[in-house]
Design a protein around this motif. Structure first.
Motif, PDB file in Angstrom:
ATOM      1  N   GLU A 227      11.718  17.767 -24.474  1.00  0.00           N
ATOM      2  CA  GLU A 227      10.427  18.468 -24.503  1.00  0.00           C
ATOM      3  C   GLU A 227       9.572  18.084 -25.708  1.00  0.00           C
ATOM      4  N   VAL A 228       9.783  16.841 -26.208  1.00  0.00           N
ATOM      5  CA  VAL A 228       8.834  16.323 -27.190  1.00  0.00           C
ATOM      6  C   VAL A 228       7.474  16.237 -26.504  1.00  0.00           C
ATOM      7  N   ASP A 229       6.415  16.346 -27.278  1.00  0.00           N
ATOM      8  CA  ASP A 229       5.076  16.300 -26.691  1.00  0.00           C
ATOM      9  C   ASP A 229       4.609  14.877 -26.447  1.00  0.00           C
ATOM     10  N   VAL A 230       4.996  13.972 -27.342  1.00  0.00           N
ATOM     11  CA  VAL A 230       4.552  12.573 -27.245  1.00  0.00           C
ATOM     12  C   VAL A 230       5.702  11.673 -27.654  1.00  0.00           C
ATOM     13  N   MET A 231       5.886  10.570 -26.916  1.00  0.00           N
ATOM     14  CA  MET A 231       6.804   9.507 -27.320  1.00  0.00           C
ATOM     15  C   MET A 231       5.992   8.347 -27.877  1.00  0.00           C
ATOM     16  N   ASP A 232       6.392   7.871 -29.037  1.00  0.00           N
ATOM     17  CA  ASP A 232       5.628   6.857 -29.758  1.00  0.00           C
ATOM     18  C   ASP A 232       6.616   5.858 -30.367  1.00  0.00           C
ATOM     19  N   PRO A 233       6.341   4.558 -30.413  1.00  0.00           N
ATOM     20  CA  PRO A 233       5.112   3.889 -30.015  1.00  0.00           C
ATOM     21  C   PRO A 233       5.148   3.291 -28.611  1.00  0.00           C
ATOM     22  N   ALA A 234       6.100   3.680 -27.766  1.00  0.00           N
ATOM     23  CA  ALA A 234       6.169   3.171 -26.387  1.00  0.00           C
ATOM     24  C   ALA A 234       5.960   1.658 -26.373  1.00  0.00           C
ATOM     25  N   GLN A 235       6.820   0.961 -27.079  1.00  0.00           N
ATOM     26  CA  GLN A 235       6.637  -0.484 -27.235  1.00  0.00           C
ATOM     27  C   GLN A 235       6.854  -1.206 -25.904  1.00  0.00           C
ATOM     28  N   ASP A 249       5.095  12.779 -16.169  1.00  0.00           N
ATOM     29  CA  ASP A 249       4.539  14.120 -15.994  1.00  0.00           C
ATOM     30  C   ASP A 249       5.106  15.111 -17.008  1.00  0.00           C
ATOM     31  N   LYS A 250       6.118  14.694 -17.767  1.00  0.00           N
ATOM     32  CA  LYS A 250       6.780  15.588 -18.722  1.00  0.00           C
ATOM     33  C   LYS A 250       6.358  15.350 -20.162  1.00  0.00           C
ATOM     34  N   VAL A 251       5.869  14.159 -20.454  1.00  0.00           N
ATOM     35  CA  VAL A 251       5.607  13.775 -21.836  1.00  0.00           C
ATOM     36  C   VAL A 251       4.445  12.796 -21.866  1.00  0.00           C
ATOM     37  N   ALA A 252       3.703  12.791 -22.966  1.00  0.00           N
ATOM     38  CA  ALA A 252       2.641  11.805 -23.159  1.00  0.00           C
ATOM     39  C   ALA A 252       3.213  10.599 -23.905  1.00  0.00           C
ATOM     40  N   PHE A 253       2.566   9.458 -23.727  1.00  0.00           N
ATOM     41  CA  PHE A 253       2.975   8.236 -24.408  1.00  0.00           C
ATOM     42  C   PHE A 253       1.861   7.792 -25.355  1.00  0.00           C
ATOM     43  N   MET A 254       2.254   7.393 -26.560  1.00  0.00           N
ATOM     44  CA  MET A 254       1.292   6.835 -27.512  1.00  0.00           C
ATOM     45  C   MET A 254       1.760   5.432 -27.870  1.00  0.00           C
ATOM     46  N   GLY A 255       0.837   4.493 -27.857  1.00  0.00           N
ATOM     47  CA  GLY A 255       1.179   3.111 -28.170  1.00  0.00           C
ATOM     48  C   GLY A 255       0.985   2.230 -26.959  1.00  0.00           C
ATOM     49  N   ILE A 291      -2.148   7.956 -24.900  1.00  0.00           N
ATOM     50  CA  ILE A 291      -2.956   7.748 -26.105  1.00  0.00           C
ATOM     51  C   ILE A 291      -2.777   6.284 -26.499  1.00  0.00           C
ATOM     52  N   PRO A 292      -3.714   5.397 -26.149  1.00  0.00           N
ATOM     53  CA  PRO A 292      -3.541   3.970 -26.448  1.00  0.00           C
ATOM     54  C   PRO A 292      -3.511   3.717 -27.948  1.00  0.00           C
ATOM     55  N   PHE A 293      -2.659   2.792 -28.335  1.00  0.00           N
ATOM     56  CA  PHE A 293      -2.520   2.488 -29.757  1.00  0.00           C
ATOM     57  C   PHE A 293      -1.747   1.189 -29.896  1.00  0.00           C
ATOM     58  N   ALA A 294      -2.071   0.395 -30.908  1.00  0.00           N
ATOM     59  CA  ALA A 294      -1.317  -0.823 -31.208  1.00  0.00           C
ATOM     60  C   ALA A 294      -0.696  -0.678 -32.586  1.00  0.00           C
ATOM     61  N   ASN A 301      -6.962  -5.371 -34.883  1.00  0.00           N
ATOM     62  CA  ASN A 301      -6.792  -4.038 -34.319  1.00  0.00           C
ATOM     63  C   ASN A 301      -8.144  -3.365 -34.091  1.00  0.00           C
ATOM     64  N   ALA A 302      -9.169  -3.812 -34.811  1.00  0.00           N
ATOM     65  CA  ALA A 302     -10.514  -3.277 -34.586  1.00  0.00           C
ATOM     66  C   ALA A 302     -10.990  -3.597 -33.169  1.00  0.00           C
ATOM     67  N   ILE A 303     -10.574  -4.735 -32.633  1.00  0.00           N
ATOM     68  CA  ILE A 303     -10.918  -5.086 -31.251  1.00  0.00           C
ATOM     69  C   ILE A 303     -10.248  -4.105 -30.293  1.00  0.00           C
ATOM     70  N   VAL A 304      -8.974  -3.802 -30.565  1.00  0.00           N
ATOM     71  CA  VAL A 304      -8.231  -2.851 -29.734  1.00  0.00           C
ATOM     72  C   VAL A 304      -8.940  -1.508 -29.710  1.00  0.00           C
ATOM     73  N   LEU A 305      -9.286  -1.008 -30.877  1.00  0.00           N
ATOM     74  CA  LEU A 305      -9.935   0.303 -30.962  1.00  0.00           C
ATOM     75  C   LEU A 305     -11.283   0.306 -30.246  1.00  0.00           C
TER      76      LEU A 305
END
Length: 319
Positions: A227-235, A249-255, A291-294, A301-305
């Motif tokens: 029940e973590v809210d977000v898994m990061d960095p989802a490499q 549906d259970k958790v958000a992904f960041m990365g 939540i997209p992230f590199a 990384n400025a291009i990514v953002l």
């Protein structure tokens, strides 16, 4: 009138579909809690509050090579590892300085480095820590319990004095090909204590981001089950399509965005960097929860953002 970035991010964290793909810099304010001496202040060369000496390399602090370990035998951790008394820490002073530029329009985001396994290998060295998991699992489990008790106490004070909204809890469990150890070691020795940390955060009204680098496919669904809210960095070394399909549906992904092969690779043209952002939004953002992230320190990384902001702004209007 549309949602503010903070309101939009909160929709995602509540497992609702946001108005647009969250743009992390607008929604989060990262505050470095200098009250946490898990690594030297300012991430420079020096000692932490357990006596481990750290060196800053490429912007990251790592235990200094060649030093005698603080802990050579895990069975001696009760005598050799002294946990600071947080009740007598000057939290008010640190928080006043660290939070003086707080932006109430953003969610306060604080990194909690050096989770239970990371603390063990910071004290012992990586090879010795891995051996200890096999030779003295019960001692390791009791040590991990003590570390997480200490972390839970930190969260209490971060909420009281820093008014933290989100903790970013670090404990790396994988490298680029697989886990550092067998899944059953994680299940038996680490998982129960991470679950206690997640529960404690939620009881305090704090969202919990679980950070673990590497290929963690074999336990990824179980991490989501904590029940973590977000898994990061989802490499992207992981099967992210399966993650989205089986427990998105259970958790958000960041990365998710490929920094190693695309963002940080100067031979890859800008359009391919932008295409990678769009690919990952198309894969992971449907229905919310992304939540997209590199994980990149490259100027590219400025291009990514920029692409996240542009493409993400219209994504849910079109889908």
């Amino acid at each position: 009138m549309g949602l503010t970035p903070k309101e939009n991010m909160l929709k995602l964290l509540r497992h609702e579909v946001p108005e647009y793909v969250p743009y992390q810099p607008e929604a989060f304010q990262m505050i470095r809690a200098n009250a946490l001496h898990e690594k030297p202040l300012g991430y420079v060369t020096g000692y932490d509050w357990f006596g481990v000496h750290w060196t800053c390399e490429g912007g990251l602090a790592v235990p200094t090579a060649g030093r005698k370990p603080v802990l050579e035998d895990v069975t001696e951790w009760r005598e050799k590892v002294i946990f600071p008394d947080l009740d007598h820490w000057d939290w008010e002073k640190y928080a006043a300085e660290d939070c003086k530029d707080r932006d109430p329009s953003k969610l306060t985001f604080i990194i909690m480095p050096t989770g239970p396994f990371e603390r063990l290998h910071a004290l012992m060295g990586f090879e010795n820590a891995l051996c200890a998991l096999l030779t003295d699992p019960e001692e390791c489990g009791e040590f991990f319990s003590a570390v997480v008790d200490f972390k839970i106490r930190q969260m209490y004070y971060l909420k009281k004095y820093y008014h933290v909204d989100i903790v970013h809890f670090h404990d790396d469990w994988g490298q680029q090909r697989d886990l550092f150890f067998a899944p059953d070691i994680w299940r038996t020795l680490i998982r129960p204590h991470i679950k206690r940390a997640v529960n404690a955060a939620h009881e305090l009204g704090i969202y919990f981001i679980m950070h673990s680098c590497g290929k963690i496919d074999r336990i990824a669904g179980e991490i989501a089950g904590l029940e973590v809210d977000v898994m990061d960095p989802a490499q992207p070394v992981n099967d992210l399509a399966r993650w989205k399909r089986e427990f998105g549906d259970k958790v958000a992904f960041m990365g998710g965005i490929d920094a190693q092969n695309i963002v940080d690779n100067e031979s890859v043209p800008e359009e391919e960097v932008r295409a990678e952002v769009r690919r990952k939004i198309n894969l992971l953002a449907p229905g919310g929860g992304y939540i997209p992230f590199a994980v990149s320190m490259s100027p590219r990384n400025a291009i990514v953002l920029d692409e996240i902001k542009k493409y993400g702004a219209e994504f849910y209007k079109k889908n």
